[in-house]
Scaffold this motif. Structure first.
Motif, PDB file in Angstrom:
ATOM      1  N   ALA A   1      46.423  26.749  37.773  1.00 37.16           N
ATOM      2  CA  ALA A   1      45.621  27.200  36.640  1.00 37.16           C
ATOM      3  C   ALA A   1      44.140  27.071  36.975  1.00 37.16           C
ATOM      4  O   ALA A   1      43.339  27.948  36.624  1.00 37.16           O
ATOM      5  N   MET A   2      43.764  25.998  37.675  1.00 42.93           N
ATOM      6  CA  MET A   2      42.375  25.801  38.046  1.00 42.93           C
ATOM      7  C   MET A   2      41.933  26.869  39.051  1.00 42.93           C
ATOM      8  O   MET A   2      40.847  27.436  38.943  1.00 42.93           O
ATOM      9  N   LEU A   3      42.800  27.176  40.027  1.00 42.55           N
ATOM     10  CA  LEU A   3      42.456  28.192  41.017  1.00 42.55           C
ATOM     11  C   LEU A   3      42.408  29.580  40.397  1.00 42.55           C
ATOM     12  O   LEU A   3      41.566  30.397  40.744  1.00 42.55           O
ATOM     13  N   ALA A   4      43.315  29.864  39.465  1.00 44.54           N
ATOM     14  CA  ALA A   4      43.343  31.178  38.821  1.00 44.54           C
ATOM     15  C   ALA A   4      42.131  31.377  37.928  1.00 44.54           C
ATOM     16  O   ALA A   4      41.689  32.508  37.717  1.00 44.54           O
ATOM     17  N   GLY A   5      41.566  30.321  37.414  1.00 42.56           N
ATOM     18  CA  GLY A   5      40.410  30.424  36.534  1.00 42.56           C
ATOM     19  C   GLY A   5      39.125  30.683  37.281  1.00 42.56           C
ATOM     20  O   GLY A   5      38.175  31.232  36.727  1.00 42.56           O
ATOM     21  N   SER A   6      39.043  30.315  38.529  1.00 40.27           N
ATOM     22  CA  SER A   6      37.819  30.455  39.304  1.00 40.27           C
ATOM     23  C   SER A   6      37.793  31.831  39.986  1.00 40.27           C
ATOM     24  O   SER A   6      38.756  32.243  40.628  1.00 40.27           O
ATOM     25  N   SER A   7      36.667  32.536  39.857  1.00 38.01           N
ATOM     26  CA  SER A   7      36.576  33.882  40.439  1.00 38.01           C
ATOM     27  C   SER A   7      36.564  33.837  41.971  1.00 38.01           C
ATOM     28  O   SER A   7      37.152  34.685  42.620  1.00 38.01           O
ATOM     29  N   TRP A   8      35.885  32.838  42.555  1.00 34.90           N
ATOM     30  CA  TRP A   8      35.868  32.755  44.017  1.00 34.90           C
ATOM     31  C   TRP A   8      37.236  32.373  44.560  1.00 34.90           C
ATOM     32  O   TRP A   8      37.634  32.804  45.640  1.00 34.90           O
ATOM     33  N   ALA A   9      37.994  31.576  43.819  1.00 28.51           N
ATOM     34  CA  ALA A   9      39.341  31.199  44.252  1.00 28.51           C
ATOM     35  C   ALA A   9      40.268  32.410  44.191  1.00 28.51           C
ATOM     36  O   ALA A   9      41.114  32.598  45.081  1.00 28.51           O
ATOM     37  N   ARG A  10      40.108  33.258  43.156  1.00 28.02           N
ATOM     38  CA  ARG A  10      40.924  34.472  43.080  1.00 28.02           C
ATOM     39  C   ARG A  10      40.601  35.407  44.244  1.00 28.02           C
ATOM     40  O   ARG A  10      41.484  35.999  44.844  1.00 28.02           O
ATOM     41  N   ALA A  11      39.317  35.523  44.569  1.00 25.34           N
ATOM     42  CA  ALA A  11      38.914  36.383  45.690  1.00 25.34           C
ATOM     43  C   ALA A  11      39.457  35.831  47.002  1.00 25.34           C
ATOM     44  O   ALA A  11      39.967  36.582  47.846  1.00 25.34           O
ATOM     45  N   ALA A  12      39.372  34.517  47.182  1.00 27.46           N
ATOM     46  CA  ALA A  12      39.891  33.905  48.407  1.00 27.46           C
ATOM     47  C   ALA A  12      41.397  34.086  48.508  1.00 27.46           C
ATOM     48  O   ALA A  12      41.938  34.371  49.579  1.00 27.46           O
ATOM     49  N   LEU A  13      42.073  33.942  47.373  1.00 25.42           N
ATOM     50  CA  LEU A  13      43.521  34.132  47.354  1.00 25.42           C
ATOM     51  C   LEU A  13      43.876  35.577  47.673  1.00 25.42           C
ATOM     52  O   LEU A  13      44.803  35.842  48.441  1.00 25.42           O
ATOM     53  N   ARG A  14      43.117  36.517  47.123  1.00 25.26           N
ATOM     54  CA  ARG A  14      43.361  37.941  47.387  1.00 25.26           C
ATOM     55  C   ARG A  14      43.169  38.248  48.874  1.00 25.26           C
ATOM     56  O   ARG A  14      43.991  38.914  49.493  1.00 25.26           O
ATOM     57  N   TYR A  15      42.078  37.733  49.466  1.00 29.21           N
ATOM     58  CA  TYR A  15      41.838  37.965  50.893  1.00 29.21           C
ATOM     59  C   TYR A  15      42.891  37.264  51.758  1.00 29.21           C
ATOM     60  O   TYR A  15      43.309  37.785  52.794  1.00 29.21           O
ATOM     61  N   GLY A  16      43.303  36.100  51.326  1.00 29.42           N
ATOM     62  CA  GLY A  16      44.341  35.380  52.075  1.00 29.42           C
ATOM     63  C   GLY A  16      45.665  36.121  52.070  1.00 29.42           C
ATOM     64  O   GLY A  16      46.339  36.232  53.106  1.00 29.42           O
ATOM     65  N   VAL A  17      46.043  36.642  50.920  1.00 34.24           N
ATOM     66  CA  VAL A  17      47.293  37.406  50.823  1.00 34.24           C
ATOM     67  C   VAL A  17      47.193  38.687  51.652  1.00 34.24           C
ATOM     68  O   VAL A  17      48.139  39.070  52.348  1.00 34.24           O
ATOM     69  N   THR A  18      46.033  39.340  51.612  1.00 31.06           N
ATOM     70  CA  THR A  18      45.835  40.565  52.406  1.00 31.06           C
ATOM     71  C   THR A  18      45.921  40.253  53.896  1.00 31.06           C
ATOM     72  O   THR A  18      46.575  40.981  54.660  1.00 31.06           O
TER      73      THR A  18
END
Length: 85
Positions: A7-24
């Motif tokens: 929930a903490m990672l999903a709330g942070s915009s930089w964490a969402r971007a990092a997660l998106r780049y990591g998945v890609t």
């Protein structure tokens, strides 16, 4: 505990971007590994095809030689006399 972290990672915009780049990046890595595996398999199949073609060529030559052989002793003697051997 894990749900709170997510929930903490999903709330942070930089964490969402990092997660998106990591998945890609993970998807691209898996694609490249699959591509490498299929390339190796294609190479093995090409090598097997080449080996089979060589074996078939040798077998064809043996069959052609067997078709040209003398049929009996008299045919062999005639060929030797005529110089056709």
């Amino acid at each position: 505990m894990i749900s709170g972290l997510l929930a903490m990672l999903a709330g942070s915009s930089w964490a969402r971007a990092a997660l998106r780049y990591g998945v890609t990046a993970l998807a691209v890595l898996l694609f490249l590994l699959a591509l490498r595996g299929s390339g190796e398999q294609a190479g093995r199949l090409a090598e097997r095809l080449e080996t089979t073609e060589k074996a078939n060529d040798v077998q064809r030559q043996m069959l052609e030689a067997a078709a040209r052989r003398p049929r009996d002793r008299n045919d062999l003697a005639d060929r030797l006399r005529d110089g056709e051997f």
